[in-house]
Design a protein around this motif. Structure first.
Motif, PDB file in Angstrom:
ATOM      1  N   ARG A 188     -11.068   5.316   5.970  1.00  0.00           N
ATOM      2  CA  ARG A 188     -10.313   4.543   5.000  1.00  0.00           C
ATOM      3  C   ARG A 188     -10.834   4.805   3.600  1.00  0.00           C
ATOM      4  N   SER A 189      -9.999   5.345   2.709  1.00  0.00           N
ATOM      5  CA  SER A 189     -10.414   5.608   1.339  1.00  0.00           C
ATOM      6  C   SER A 189     -10.239   4.374   0.485  1.00  0.00           C
ATOM      7  N   PRO A 190     -11.154   4.145  -0.471  1.00  0.00           N
ATOM      8  CA  PRO A 190     -10.981   3.014  -1.370  1.00  0.00           C
ATOM      9  C   PRO A 190      -9.813   3.286  -2.301  1.00  0.00           C
TER      10      PRO A 190
ATOM     11  N   GLY B 232      -5.563  -1.580  -2.857  1.00  0.00           N
ATOM     12  CA  GLY B 232      -6.581  -0.747  -3.467  1.00  0.00           C
ATOM     13  C   GLY B 232      -7.854  -0.797  -2.645  1.00  0.00           C
ATOM     14  N   PRO B 233      -9.005  -1.059  -3.300  1.00  0.00           N
ATOM     15  CA  PRO B 233     -10.273  -1.091  -2.553  1.00  0.00           C
ATOM     16  C   PRO B 233     -10.538  -2.411  -1.842  1.00  0.00           C
TER      17      PRO B 233
ATOM     18  N   HIS C 297     -14.096  10.654   2.500  1.00  0.00           N
ATOM     19  CA  HIS C 297     -13.307  10.150   3.611  1.00  0.00           C
ATOM     20  C   HIS C 297     -12.313  11.184   4.084  1.00  0.00           C
TER      21      HIS C 297
ATOM     22  N   GLU D 225     -18.411  -0.060   3.182  1.00  0.00           N
ATOM     23  CA  GLU D 225     -17.521  -1.213   3.320  1.00  0.00           C
ATOM     24  C   GLU D 225     -18.359  -2.483   3.392  1.00  0.00           C
TER      25      GLU D 225
ATOM     26  N   PRO E 103     -16.957   5.536  -1.540  1.00  0.00           N
ATOM     27  CA  PRO E 103     -16.638   6.263  -0.312  1.00  0.00           C
ATOM     28  C   PRO E 103     -17.730   6.074   0.745  1.00  0.00           C
TER      29      PRO E 103
ATOM     30  N   TRP F 117     -14.187  -5.067   1.262  1.00  0.00           N
ATOM     31  CA  TRP F 117     -14.190  -4.361  -0.019  1.00  0.00           C
ATOM     32  C   TRP F 117     -14.805  -2.993   0.170  1.00  0.00           C
ATOM     33  N   HIS F 118     -14.186  -1.974  -0.451  1.00  0.00           N
ATOM     34  CA  HIS F 118     -14.675  -0.597  -0.373  1.00  0.00           C
ATOM     35  C   HIS F 118     -15.106  -0.157  -1.772  1.00  0.00           C
ATOM     36  N   PRO F 119     -16.354  -0.459  -2.159  1.00  0.00           N
ATOM     37  CA  PRO F 119     -16.804  -0.149  -3.513  1.00  0.00           C
ATOM     38  C   PRO F 119     -17.070   1.328  -3.742  1.00  0.00           C
TER      39      PRO F 119
ATOM     40  N   GLU G  70       0.846  -1.176   0.000  1.00  0.00           N
ATOM     41  CA  GLU G  70       0.000   0.000   0.000  1.00  0.00           C
ATOM     42  C   GLU G  70       0.885   1.230   0.000  1.00  0.00           C
TER      43      GLU G  70
END
Length: 300
Positions: free
Chosen positions: A298-300, A222-223, A293, A255, A252, A248-250, A49
């Motif tokens: 936590r940003s995707p 990533g996401p 965010h 989750e 903003p 998974w962060h699809p 990351e």
């Protein structure tokens, strides 16, 4: 709470009904290869990351964990709503729960929360449905260093008696906990520890102490963030469980997660399926705009 809670469990999951000491199961023998495969799948090499910022706040890799507790509180006037459906089977006993967890940031370092667990348990005497042990708590962030990639928080949770013994402990409970997250070369290692004190349900009863600990490894790519968690608790007998899954962060402020849970020893389910749906709302903007965010999210 996982209800930010210890193993517990946050989202900590809602506490399962305690078995009488005489019925406590011995350590279950599980093939070591299964745990090895889970660990390997969740810790496979992946592109690191982006490095943590040289200053400012530590960045949370995920908003919630399946078994442990994250040390990242909500920002001031930020509301997080989490639903954590869970299906678990332990021998002939089957439990399905849909906990609803609310967490509100009072300041950027202080949050309060509550958990409302709806439970359905099928057991030898039939089926029981209703409200499990309602919980409320608070968490304060003590260390928040982006330069060190380190966050440390402490909190306290209180639980009311469940409506029926099959749905949770019959007495009141208090649970202090600490939680830490350390970022190392794109990998986040989380550790949470707690000490649940269950107060006697009757005057003749005695208080019970159940320490617990949870270790989590999170690999944000990533996401997507694969996770593996180990949770242990010492009650009448030692209990150990493992959960391996992905978050998974699809978009903003949203989750989604799923994990497979395996009981390795003691009073843990043989197998379970854990889901997470988390969304965030900034109350300062009236909740009518998409969440962007901030430094704590936590940003995707």
């Amino acid at each position: 709470m996982s209800a930010g809670r210890p193993p517990r469990a946050r989202p900590r999951r809602p506490p399962a009904a305690r078995k009488p000491a005489a019925a406590t199961a011995p350590w279950r023998a599980r093939p070591g290869i299964a745990l090895g495969l889970l660990l390997a799948a969740s810790t496979a090499a992946a592109p690191p990351e982006r490095a943590e910022a040289a200053g400012g706040s530590a960045q949370p890799p995920v908003e919630e964990l399946f078994l442990g507790e994250t040390p990242f509180p909500q920002e001031a006037l930020e509301l997080q709503v989490t639903s954590a459906p869970a299906w678990e089977r332990d021998g002939r006993r089957v439990r399905f729960g849909v906990p609803l967890l609310l967490e509100l940031g009072i300041t950027d370092r202080l949050q309060v929360g509550a958990e409302l667990p709806l439970e359905l348990v099928r057991h030898d005497r039939g089926a029981t449905a209703g409200l499990g042990a309602v919980q409320a708590g608070a968490m304060v962030n003590l260390v928040d260093s982006g330069a060190l990639g380190l966050a440390l928080s402490a909190g306290l949770e209180a639980a009311l008696p469940a409506g029926a013994r099959e749905l949770g402990p019959p007495g009141y409970a208090l649970e202090p906990f600490v939680s830490v997250d350390k970022a190392m070369a794109g990998v986040h290692v989380g550790l949470s520890a707690s000490a649940e004190v269950r107060l006697p349900a009757t005057r003749r009863g005695a208080a019970e102490l159940s320490p617990g600990v949870a270790l989590a490894v999170v690999l944000p790519v990533g996401p997507v963030a694969p996770t593996v968690e180990l949770a242990a608790e010492l009650d009448e007998a030692a209990s150990l469980a493992v959960a391996s899954g992905v978050l998974w962060h699809p978009a903003p402020g949203l989750e989604l997660g799923a994990a497979l849970e395996l009981g390795l020893a003691g009073e843990t389910p043989d197998v379970g399926l854990l889901l997470l749906v988390t969304t965030e709302i900034e109350l300062a903007r009236g909740g009518d705009e998409p969440l962007e965010h901030g430094s704590r999210s936590r940003s995707p």
